[in-house]
Design an enzyme around this catalytic site. Structure first.
Site, PDB file in Angstrom:
ATOM      1  N   PRO A   2     -25.356  24.325  -9.783  1.00  0.00           N
ATOM      2  CA  PRO A   2     -24.124  23.551  -9.864  1.00  0.00           C
ATOM      3  C   PRO A   2     -24.122  22.633 -11.083  1.00  0.00           C
ATOM      4  O   PRO A   2     -24.901  21.696 -11.166  1.00  0.00           O
ATOM      5  CB  PRO A   2     -24.131  22.721  -8.576  1.00  0.00           C
ATOM      6  CG  PRO A   2     -25.210  23.291  -7.732  1.00  0.00           C
ATOM      7  CD  PRO A   2     -26.170  23.934  -8.663  1.00  0.00           C
ATOM      8  N   GLU A   3     -23.270  22.939 -12.019  1.00  0.00           N
ATOM      9  CA  GLU A   3     -23.003  21.982 -13.072  1.00  0.00           C
ATOM     10  C   GLU A   3     -21.669  21.337 -12.707  1.00  0.00           C
ATOM     11  O   GLU A   3     -21.108  21.613 -11.644  1.00  0.00           O
ATOM     12  CB  GLU A   3     -22.939  22.700 -14.431  1.00  0.00           C
ATOM     13  CG  GLU A   3     -24.271  23.364 -14.761  1.00  0.00           C
ATOM     14  CD  GLU A   3     -24.676  23.226 -16.217  1.00  0.00           C
ATOM     15  OE1 GLU A   3     -24.204  22.295 -16.888  1.00  0.00           O
ATOM     16  OE2 GLU A   3     -25.477  24.047 -16.680  1.00  0.00           O
ATOM     17  N   HIS A  91     -32.278  27.209   5.481  1.00  0.00           N
ATOM     18  CA  HIS A  91     -31.877  26.256   4.436  1.00  0.00           C
ATOM     19  C   HIS A  91     -30.479  25.668   4.653  1.00  0.00           C
ATOM     20  O   HIS A  91     -29.953  25.006   3.773  1.00  0.00           O
ATOM     21  CB  HIS A  91     -31.953  26.859   3.034  1.00  0.00           C
ATOM     22  CG  HIS A  91     -33.308  27.414   2.694  1.00  0.00           C
ATOM     23  ND1 HIS A  91     -34.462  26.672   2.798  1.00  0.00           N
ATOM     24  CD2 HIS A  91     -33.693  28.631   2.273  1.00  0.00           C
ATOM     25  CE1 HIS A  91     -35.498  27.428   2.429  1.00  0.00           C
ATOM     26  NE2 HIS A  91     -35.059  28.615   2.116  1.00  0.00           N
ATOM     27  N   ARG A 110     -33.715  24.658  -2.479  1.00  0.00           N
ATOM     28  CA  ARG A 110     -34.734  23.879  -3.207  1.00  0.00           C
ATOM     29  C   ARG A 110     -34.713  22.388  -2.898  1.00  0.00           C
ATOM     30  O   ARG A 110     -35.542  21.642  -3.383  1.00  0.00           O
ATOM     31  CB  ARG A 110     -34.590  24.124  -4.710  1.00  0.00           C
ATOM     32  CG  ARG A 110     -34.861  25.572  -5.016  1.00  0.00           C
ATOM     33  CD  ARG A 110     -34.802  25.895  -6.469  1.00  0.00           C
ATOM     34  NE  ARG A 110     -34.696  27.356  -6.592  1.00  0.00           N
ATOM     35  CZ  ARG A 110     -34.505  27.999  -7.718  1.00  0.00           C
ATOM     36  NH1 ARG A 110     -34.379  27.334  -8.840  1.00  0.00           N
ATOM     37  NH2 ARG A 110     -34.421  29.294  -7.735  1.00  0.00           N
ATOM     38  N   ARG A 152     -30.450   6.827 -33.170  1.00  0.00           N
ATOM     39  CA  ARG A 152     -31.184   7.648 -32.201  1.00  0.00           C
ATOM     40  C   ARG A 152     -31.912   8.796 -32.900  1.00  0.00           C
ATOM     41  O   ARG A 152     -31.325   9.472 -33.732  1.00  0.00           O
ATOM     42  CB  ARG A 152     -30.226   8.239 -31.151  1.00  0.00           C
ATOM     43  CG  ARG A 152     -29.480   7.211 -30.356  1.00  0.00           C
ATOM     44  CD  ARG A 152     -30.397   6.528 -29.356  1.00  0.00           C
ATOM     45  NE  ARG A 152     -29.615   5.934 -28.293  1.00  0.00           N
ATOM     46  CZ  ARG A 152     -29.598   6.402 -27.039  1.00  0.00           C
ATOM     47  NH1 ARG A 152     -30.334   7.430 -26.710  1.00  0.00           N
ATOM     48  NH2 ARG A 152     -28.852   5.817 -26.136  1.00  0.00           N
TER      49      ARG A 152
END
Length: 271
Positions: A2-3, A91, A110, A152
DNA sequence: CCCGATTCCTGTAGGC
DNA sequence: TGCCTACAGGAATCGG
């Protein structure tokens, strides 16, 4: 995985089934997620009416009349609506029984996902307070990246994946956006010019927006059953294509570890 | 403050 | 065919 696009797709798919519904009972079969689910979470949410679904970064927010539930899908989590008598599979860690007779079911092999309960202001919550702008909002633009990046030295790919800079850019879309913008992922963030950051910001918006559209194509199926994200079918130009020809120049896509993450780019047209 | 490395977990892919 | 290991990934957190 999932993004941001999948979280947005999940929100849109669930909202019609959840908004206005009451949670009759919450069953938690596995408390050990990214953070332990509060021992009294089930008690807290019982009887609550779900008012509104929202998304911030990759957090899925469910506002109820008793408090707010915050979901994070981690990298293997999914939420879907199932029938009231459908038995849980392996799960399937959490169910909310709804007054519609359906269940909201959380599945996460997971267990990188999370479920939190807060009753105070979401904006002041530790996980939310320091997040950068939403990539698809007007608050996110090239100048924001340019200004935040001065001085940066970290690679620009790590920089755009830092949720304090901009939220929702995961590993796959970081490679894709940098490819679209023609920027080499290893370039120190502070060395990139203002115009190039304008291209990059546009590329991030384009890539994420098109992924949400692709997720949208499976929205109908989502509620019906398999919960598989549709956007994986989308054309990835760089990600996972090491050794293959670059889609826009005579170069060959290369793979490199940047920030402990696999990164894909074309050494010829990304400078 | 900044940045790289480590950590959680388990299904899947690749090697032998 | 089957075992074993390496790897994937989000993001907090640790260590320098």
């Amino acid at each position: 995985m999932p993004e941001l696009p999948e979280v947005e797709t999940t929100k849109r798919g669930l909202a019609p089934h959840l908004e206005g519904r009451r949670v009759k009972l919450c069953e938690i079969r596995q408390h050990s997620l990214r953070w332990p689910v509060d021992a009294d979470f089930a008690d807290k949410i019982q009887g609550a009416r779900i008012q509104h679904l929202d998304r911030r970064a990759k957090y899925l927010l469910m506002q109820t009349d008793k408090g707010m539930a915050i979901w994070h899908l981690g990298m293997s989590g999914s939420l879907r609506i199932v029938g009231g008598s459908e038995p849980p599979q392996k799960h399937d860690h959490i169910d909310w029984l709804l007054d519609s007779g359906q269940r909201l079911r959380f599945h996460d092999p997971r267990r990188f996902g999370a479920l939190l309960w807060i009753t105070d202001d979401i904006a002041s919550h530790e996980l939310i307070a320091h997040l950068g702008p939403e990539p698809l909002s007007d608050d996110f633009h090239g100048d924001h990246l340019y200004l935040a990046s001065r001085g940066r030295k970290a690679p620009v790919k790590s920089f755009i994946m830092d949720g304090r800079i901009v939220v929702g850019v995961g590993n796959i879309y970081a490679s894709e956006a940098l490819f679209m913008a023609g920027i080499r992922p290893s370039t120190p963030a502070g060395k990139i010019s203002r115009p190039r950051y304008q291209r990059l910001a546009e590329a991030i918006k384009t890539v994420l927006a098109s992924a949400i559209e692709q997720g949208g194509t499976t929205l109908r199926d989502f509620v019906g059953g398999d919960g598989k994200p549709g956007y994986f079918a989308q054309q990835l130009n760089a990600y996972g294509r090491a050794g293959q020809p670059c889609p826009r120049c005579p170069g060959t896509i290369r793979e490199q570890i940047i920030g402990q993450r696999n990164t894909f780019f074309c050494p010829r047209c990304q400078r």
